[in-house]
Design a protein around this motif. Structure first.
Motif, PDB file in Angstrom:
ATOM      1  N   SER A   1     -42.646 -18.998  26.525  1.00 25.28           N
ATOM      2  CA  SER A   1     -43.686 -17.976  26.408  1.00 25.28           C
ATOM      3  C   SER A   1     -44.796 -18.429  25.463  1.00 25.28           C
ATOM      4  N   ILE A   2     -44.408 -19.048  24.353  1.00 22.00           N
ATOM      5  CA  ILE A   2     -45.415 -19.572  23.415  1.00 22.00           C
ATOM      6  C   ILE A   2     -46.261 -20.635  24.088  1.00 22.00           C
ATOM      7  N   ARG A   3     -45.601 -21.537  24.826  1.00 24.49           N
ATOM      8  CA  ARG A   3     -46.320 -22.637  25.469  1.00 24.49           C
ATOM      9  C   ARG A   3     -47.246 -22.151  26.574  1.00 24.49           C
ATOM     10  N   ILE A   4     -46.793 -21.191  27.363  1.00 25.60           N
ATOM     11  CA  ILE A   4     -47.537 -20.782  28.559  1.00 25.60           C
ATOM     12  C   ILE A   4     -48.506 -19.650  28.262  1.00 25.60           C
ATOM     13  N   LEU A   5     -48.080 -18.677  27.450  1.00 27.02           N
ATOM     14  CA  LEU A   5     -48.867 -17.463  27.252  1.00 27.02           C
ATOM     15  C   LEU A   5     -49.556 -17.397  25.893  1.00 27.02           C
ATOM     16  N   GLY A   6     -49.012 -18.120  24.920  1.00 25.73           N
ATOM     17  CA  GLY A   6     -49.595 -18.087  23.591  1.00 25.73           C
ATOM     18  C   GLY A   6     -48.778 -17.252  22.616  1.00 25.73           C
ATOM     19  N   GLU A   7     -49.014 -17.481  21.325  1.00 22.17           N
ATOM     20  CA  GLU A   7     -48.232 -16.851  20.266  1.00 22.17           C
ATOM     21  C   GLU A   7     -48.338 -15.323  20.271  1.00 22.17           C
ATOM     22  N   ASP A   8     -49.523 -14.804  20.615  1.00 17.89           N
ATOM     23  CA  ASP A   8     -49.786 -13.377  20.437  1.00 17.89           C
ATOM     24  C   ASP A   8     -49.678 -12.557  21.719  1.00 17.89           C
ATOM     25  N   HIS A   9     -49.292 -13.186  22.818  1.00 15.09           N
ATOM     26  CA  HIS A   9     -49.178 -12.438  24.076  1.00 15.09           C
ATOM     27  C   HIS A   9     -48.029 -11.436  23.970  1.00 15.09           C
ATOM     28  N   PRO A  10     -48.169 -10.234  24.567  1.00 21.19           N
ATOM     29  CA  PRO A  10     -47.087  -9.238  24.481  1.00 21.19           C
ATOM     30  C   PRO A  10     -45.733  -9.751  24.946  1.00 21.19           C
ATOM     31  N   THR A  11     -45.714 -10.573  25.984  1.00 24.45           N
ATOM     32  CA  THR A  11     -44.433 -11.122  26.450  1.00 24.45           C
ATOM     33  C   THR A  11     -43.806 -12.022  25.397  1.00 24.45           C
ATOM     34  N   THR A  12     -44.629 -12.794  24.704  1.00 20.28           N
ATOM     35  CA  THR A  12     -44.126 -13.656  23.632  1.00 20.28           C
ATOM     36  C   THR A  12     -43.549 -12.824  22.490  1.00 20.28           C
ATOM     37  N   LEU A  13     -44.249 -11.762  22.144  1.00 22.61           N
ATOM     38  CA  LEU A  13     -43.759 -10.894  21.069  1.00 22.61           C
ATOM     39  C   LEU A  13     -42.428 -10.254  21.445  1.00 22.61           C
ATOM     40  N   THR A  14     -42.305  -9.832  22.718  1.00 25.68           N
ATOM     41  CA  THR A  14     -41.034  -9.266  23.185  1.00 25.68           C
ATOM     42  C   THR A  14     -39.919 -10.306  23.123  1.00 25.68           C
ATOM     43  N   SER A  15     -40.246 -11.539  23.526  1.00 22.11           N
ATOM     44  CA  SER A  15     -39.237 -12.606  23.499  1.00 22.11           C
ATOM     45  C   SER A  15     -38.761 -12.870  22.079  1.00 22.11           C
ATOM     46  N   ARG A  16     -39.689 -12.886  21.145  1.00 24.41           N
ATOM     47  CA  ARG A  16     -39.309 -13.136  19.751  1.00 24.41           C
ATOM     48  C   ARG A  16     -38.415 -11.995  19.232  1.00 24.41           C
TER      49      ARG A  16
END
Length: 377
Positions: free
Chosen positions: A341-356
């Motif tokens: 998610s970090i690689r594809i969408l970026g650190e601040d994307h909602p999906t990345t935040l959910t994954s974290r």
């Protein structure tokens, strides 16, 4: 050569509609390549066609999860159509408005909400003027633009502005096109979705029920929009805790999508994911986990490792493993989902935040509820 480009453009659209998205992308890219050469030789004759093909290619890049390329392609289409509209507003201003709508969607997918709203606001202003000048030709475009802007607000979590726009879209769709027009069905579905997002199931469920009834009557049992309406009603029942009504609808939708659209269609993947989620909510991990596993395998094969839906599918399987107490399989999947998610969408994307957040939960607390694949709406 121009006729070949036109045929490729049309073929790409048809391949996309039946879920053969990689083939659609390759075909659309070939159409762009041909039209780029033609436009270089004769800009006056072929630049509008190049912009059209770029518009389509941007959508197809988005469908396979290549969102940065999709954004760049959509921006190029806007740039060309802006030049054309400056030279001949009467002929090309509607095309500019359409391209701006698409660019707004691509920006929204990238999580760039403010830019997305700015671009969509410009599109809406153009359509308002066009509809004022020639109502019969552009009122339906104006309604679609209102719906698009509402969707951007919804994606950004701004329900206070999304819901009134969806309400206006439904009212205008009925007034301009009639109760039975597919756009009116679509508008009612979207308003129901906004109410559901706001937690107002008392208003959402009756709208979903009406949409399904009307879709069966107007479009038929097997129309893709009818299948979507059934899926969405099942989701609302699930949100209300009524799994007794949700699960049979999910099961029927999956069966029908396999039969009508095929095993490999993205909507079929969504149905399988949703049914797995309902089984998980009912505590039936014995049926949920195999469906999640199949969904992830199929998502990788059909959509690719980097598609946002694949990231969501991996997250959901990890959640099911965690619910079953199998942290040995859950945590590596959560870790991979976060890395991707970090690689594809970026650190601040909602999906990345959910994954974290889910990874943190898996290391000592309860998991989040499953989330839906983003291929249905």
């Amino acid at each position: 050569m121009p006729d070949l480009a036109m045929s490729l453009n049309n073929l790409g659209t048809m391949l996309s509609e039946v879920g053969r998205r990689q083939e659609a992308l390759e075909t659309a890219a070939e159409a762009v390549e041909i039209r780029r050469r033609l436009a270089a030789e004769n800009p006056t004759a072929y630049m509008p066609d190049l912009a059209m093909s770029l518009n389509n290619l941007g959508t197809m890049l988005s469908e396979v999860g290549r969102r940065q390329e999709a954004l760049e392609t959509a921006a190029e289409a806007v740039e060309i159509r802006r030049r054309l509209a400056a030279e001949n507003p009467t002929a090309y201003m509607p095309d500019l408005a359409s391209a701006l709508n698409n660019l707004g969607n691509r920006l929204s997918e990238a999580g760039r909400w403010n830019q997305a709203r700015s671009v969509s606001d410009e599109s809406l202003r153009i359509y308002r003027q066009l509809a004022a000048d020639v109502p019969y030709a552009h009122e339906s475009d104006l309604v679609a633009s209102l719906s698009n802007l509402a969707g951007l607000y919804l994606a950004a979590g701004d329900l206070g502005r999304a819901i009134p726009l969806y309400e206006q879209t439904l009212t205008d769709s009925i007034r301009i096109l009639g109760e039975d027009h597919p756009m009116a069905l679509f508008a009612r579905n979207n308003l129901a979705g906004a109410y559901e997002s706001a937690g107002d199931l008392g208003r959402a469920i009756p709208l979903y029920e009406q949409t399904l009834t009307d879709s069966i009557r107007i479009l038929g049992e097997d129309h893709p929009d009818t299948l979507l309406a059934r899926n969405n009603l099942a989701g609302a029942y699930e949100s209300a805790g009524d799994l007794g009504r949700a699960i049979p609808l999910y099961e029927q939708t999956l069966t029908d999508r396999v039969r009508v659209l095929g095993e490999g269609h993205p909507a079929t993947l969504t149905s399988r994911n949703n049914l797995a989620g309902a089984y998980e909510s009912a505590g039936d991990l014995g049926r949920a986990i195999p469906l999640y596993e199949q969904t992830l395998t199929d998502s990788i094969r059909i959509l690719g490792e980097g598609h946002p839906a694949t990231l969501t599918s991996r997250n959901n399987l990890a959640g099911a493993y965690e619910s079953a107490g199998d942290l040995g399989r859950a945590i590596p999947l959560y870790e991979q989902t976060l890395t991707d998610s970090i690689r594809i969408l970026g650190e601040d994307h909602p999906t990345t935040l959910t994954s974290r957040n889910n990874l943190a939960h898996s290391r000592g607390r309860a998991p989040d509820k499953h989330v839906g694949l983003p291929t249905d709406s």
